[in-house]
Scaffold this active site. Structure first.
Site, PDB file in Angstrom:
ATOM      1  N   GLN A  93     -18.406  -8.422  12.992  1.00  0.00           N
ATOM      2  CA  GLN A  93     -17.038  -8.880  12.759  1.00  0.00           C
ATOM      3  C   GLN A  93     -16.497  -8.218  11.498  1.00  0.00           C
ATOM      4  O   GLN A  93     -17.215  -8.010  10.520  1.00  0.00           O
ATOM      5  CB  GLN A  93     -16.993 -10.403  12.613  1.00  0.00           C
ATOM      6  N   CYS A 103     -10.985 -10.823  21.448  1.00  0.00           N
ATOM      7  CA  CYS A 103     -10.183 -10.002  20.544  1.00  0.00           C
ATOM      8  C   CYS A 103      -9.063  -9.288  21.303  1.00  0.00           C
ATOM      9  O   CYS A 103      -8.409  -8.405  20.760  1.00  0.00           O
ATOM     10  CB  CYS A 103     -11.056  -8.980  19.823  1.00  0.00           C
ATOM     11  N   PHE A 144     -23.034 -11.880  25.238  1.00  0.00           N
ATOM     12  CA  PHE A 144     -22.507 -10.832  24.360  1.00  0.00           C
ATOM     13  C   PHE A 144     -22.767 -11.250  22.904  1.00  0.00           C
ATOM     14  O   PHE A 144     -21.871 -11.237  22.067  1.00  0.00           O
ATOM     15  CB  PHE A 144     -21.011 -10.599  24.605  1.00  0.00           C
ATOM     16  N   CYS A 201      -2.486   0.076   9.270  1.00  0.00           N
ATOM     17  CA  CYS A 201      -1.692  -1.158   9.249  1.00  0.00           C
ATOM     18  C   CYS A 201      -0.344  -0.925   9.933  1.00  0.00           C
ATOM     19  O   CYS A 201       0.308   0.091   9.704  1.00  0.00           O
ATOM     20  CB  CYS A 201      -1.448  -1.630   7.820  1.00  0.00           C
ATOM     21  N   ASP A 241     -18.351 -13.774  24.284  1.00  0.00           N
ATOM     22  CA  ASP A 241     -17.557 -13.049  23.291  1.00  0.00           C
ATOM     23  C   ASP A 241     -17.658 -11.559  23.581  1.00  0.00           C
ATOM     24  O   ASP A 241     -18.348 -10.819  22.872  1.00  0.00           O
ATOM     25  CB  ASP A 241     -18.071 -13.365  21.884  1.00  0.00           C
ATOM     26  N   CYS A 277      -8.135   1.747  -0.599  1.00  0.00           N
ATOM     27  CA  CYS A 277      -7.525   0.994   0.500  1.00  0.00           C
ATOM     28  C   CYS A 277      -7.521  -0.474   0.102  1.00  0.00           C
ATOM     29  O   CYS A 277      -8.589  -1.085  -0.053  1.00  0.00           O
ATOM     30  CB  CYS A 277      -8.316   1.200   1.795  1.00  0.00           C
ATOM     31  N   ASP A 324     -27.390  -9.725  25.321  1.00  0.00           N
ATOM     32  CA  ASP A 324     -26.487  -8.645  24.969  1.00  0.00           C
ATOM     33  C   ASP A 324     -27.072  -7.344  25.501  1.00  0.00           C
ATOM     34  O   ASP A 324     -28.299  -7.211  25.632  1.00  0.00           O
ATOM     35  CB  ASP A 324     -26.307  -8.559  23.445  1.00  0.00           C
ATOM     36  N   CYS A 340       0.835  -1.190   0.000  1.00  0.00           N
ATOM     37  CA  CYS A 340       0.000   0.000   0.000  1.00  0.00           C
ATOM     38  C   CYS A 340       0.876   1.250   0.000  1.00  0.00           C
ATOM     39  O   CYS A 340       1.800   1.361   0.809  1.00  0.00           O
ATOM     40  CB  CYS A 340      -0.924   0.019   1.213  1.00  0.00           C
ATOM     41  N   CYS A 397      -0.260   6.220   7.072  1.00  0.00           N
ATOM     42  CA  CYS A 397      -1.568   5.843   7.609  1.00  0.00           C
ATOM     43  C   CYS A 397      -1.363   4.947   8.827  1.00  0.00           C
ATOM     44  O   CYS A 397      -0.475   4.091   8.849  1.00  0.00           O
ATOM     45  CB  CYS A 397      -2.364   5.107   6.541  1.00  0.00           C
TER      46      CYS A 397
END
Length: 425
Positions: free
Chosen positions: A262, A383, A289, A87, A357, A162, A309, A78, A84
């Site tokens: 997600q 995560c 969740f 990443c 989750d 992108c 949730d 990229c 940016c």
């Protein structure tokens, strides 16, 4: 241990030459100087680099040049990489990158004294991100910028493409620029969230304040021109051409504005498959969740599901999708703040398996109640490896055994890694 030599001008260090020891958990190269870690973004282990001080960050440096490159270094794909902030890693060959991501999980669990198998990393980038949040700001001389936050800065890097986005988001950047050019005349910064759905692009604009009727008419014309599925402002409907629908297993879910989703289709499918395998023998499953139901709606093909949730809009969307999908086992969904009102042991006794989750903050309150329960199997999706380790420690101390942990790379080119784990007693 790395060494450093320094050039001095007026008794102040201007440039340093460092030997990078390894890549740290945040994706920065790490040099060790005088027993202290120095972090250098975009550097790799074994490289000799020229760096400069980063004002206000005594333990960080700005990479000026790679003097001796690692054989693992590759050219980033990229043109915005390094400017940016989206990443952190595009400059590393795939094999060591994948090993590094898995090692983040291994090292974090080891520090928490959690002993279990960590399987190979599963790549779940798929066709790319199906959701993007773009920032629009007026810069110097009122020049409009629409793009992503710069690395370690609040500045905006303007982008017109992108390469990590799903092709289904084609046109998203053009639409964002069009809205920004119209709305940003007031000078207020905007955040524009765009999601690829079966009905087209779903756009939620935040930061504009109330729009006067002429402005609503103007943005509606833009929505039509770009063939958006739906346009909302802070979740309030402005125009809808098509329902913003996402397929989740056999179900079709109409997304509430701005709800959690997600990042990639492959990520959702991978996590759901791993969860399903780990509670395949359960007859009644609690999905905590649950969001809009990426696990619940798939599990309900074979199992009874109770889903909870705090997002009432997501819960309603899940319930509507379940009711409209023939052949599912009963799905009961309810709104509940599991951080403040976790399910208690007596409420958990009817479940054969519990899935949780949570967001990046983890689920400490719920983990404490699970540890006190007698649920045979607990499946954790996370995560954030650090908060997972904290919650896992609670479950293990409560008598659960941590089985294999599977790391999942949904956020390729970043430091983020997800995982699925099973606990049993």
């Amino acid at each position: 241990m790395a060494t450093a030599t320094q050039n001095f001008s007026l008794a102040r260090a201007v440039v340093e030459h460092l030997l990078i020891d390894h890549v740290g958990h945040l994706g920065d190269g790490v040099a060790v100087v005088g027993g202290q870690a120095i972090y250098v973004p975009y550097a790799l282990g074994g490289e000799s680099v020229e760096v400069a001080e980063l004002q206000g960050h005594p333990d960080r440096r700005r990479l000026l040049a790679v003097e001796v490159a690692s054989f693992e270094r590759i050219a980033p794909f990229c043109p915005h990489f390094g400017v940016c902030g989206g990443c952190a890693i595009q400059h590393w060959r795939q094999a060591p990158y994948r090993a590094w991501k898995r090692e983040i999980v291994v090292e974090t669990l080891t520090r928490a004294k959690l002993d279990c198998e960590v399987t190979e990393l599963i790549d779940a980038h798929g066709t790319g991100r199906r959701r993007v949040t773009l920032h629009a700001r007026l810069g110097t001389h009122n020049v409009l910028k629409v793009g992503f936050a710069a690395a370690n800065s609040h500045d905006i890097v303007p982008v017109d493409r992108c390469p990590i986005l799903d092709p289904a988001l084609a046109g998203a950047l053009d639409a964002a620029w069009a809205f920004a050019e119209l709305i940003l005349k007031s000078g207020k910064p905007l955040d524009i969230q765009i999601t690829a759905t079966r009905g087209g692009l779903d756009v939620d604009v935040r930061g504009s304040g109330p729009l006067p009727p002429p402005m609503i008419a103007a943005v509606s014309i833009i929505a039509e021109k770009h063939r958006l599925a739906r346009l909302t402002r802070h979740g309030e409907l402005i125009v809808m051409r098509n329902a913003p629908i996402i397929a989740m297993g056999p179900a079709q879910v109409t997304l509430p504005p701005g709800c959690f989703l997600q990042a990639t289709t492959a990520g959702e499918e991978t996590l759901a498959a791993l969860v399903g395998e780990r509670c395949a023998n359960a007859k009644h499953v609690a999905d905590l969740f649950c969001g809009v139901g990426p696990f619940a709606l798939r599990l309900a093909m074979k199992q009874r599901v109770s889903a909870f949730d705090s997002d009432s809009g997501a819960v309603i969307a899940l319930q509507k999708a379940a009711m409209a999908t023939p052949g599912l086992k009963p799905v009961k969904a309810g709104a509940r703040d599991l951080f403040r009102r976790p399910l208690m042991p007596q409420e958990l006794r009817d479940f054969d398996a519990v899935i949780f989750d949570p967001s990046r903050q983890g689920a400490q309150a719920q983990a404490l109640q699970l540890a006190a329960s007698k649920v045979p199997a607990v499946i954790a999706v996370s995560c954030n490896v650090a908060t997972f380790a904290r919650d896992a420690r609670i479950l293990v101390d409560g008598g659960y055994r941590l089985e294999a942990v599977t790391p999942v790379d949904q956020f390729r080119h970043t430091r983020h890694v997800e995982l699925v784990a099973r606990f049993s007693r």
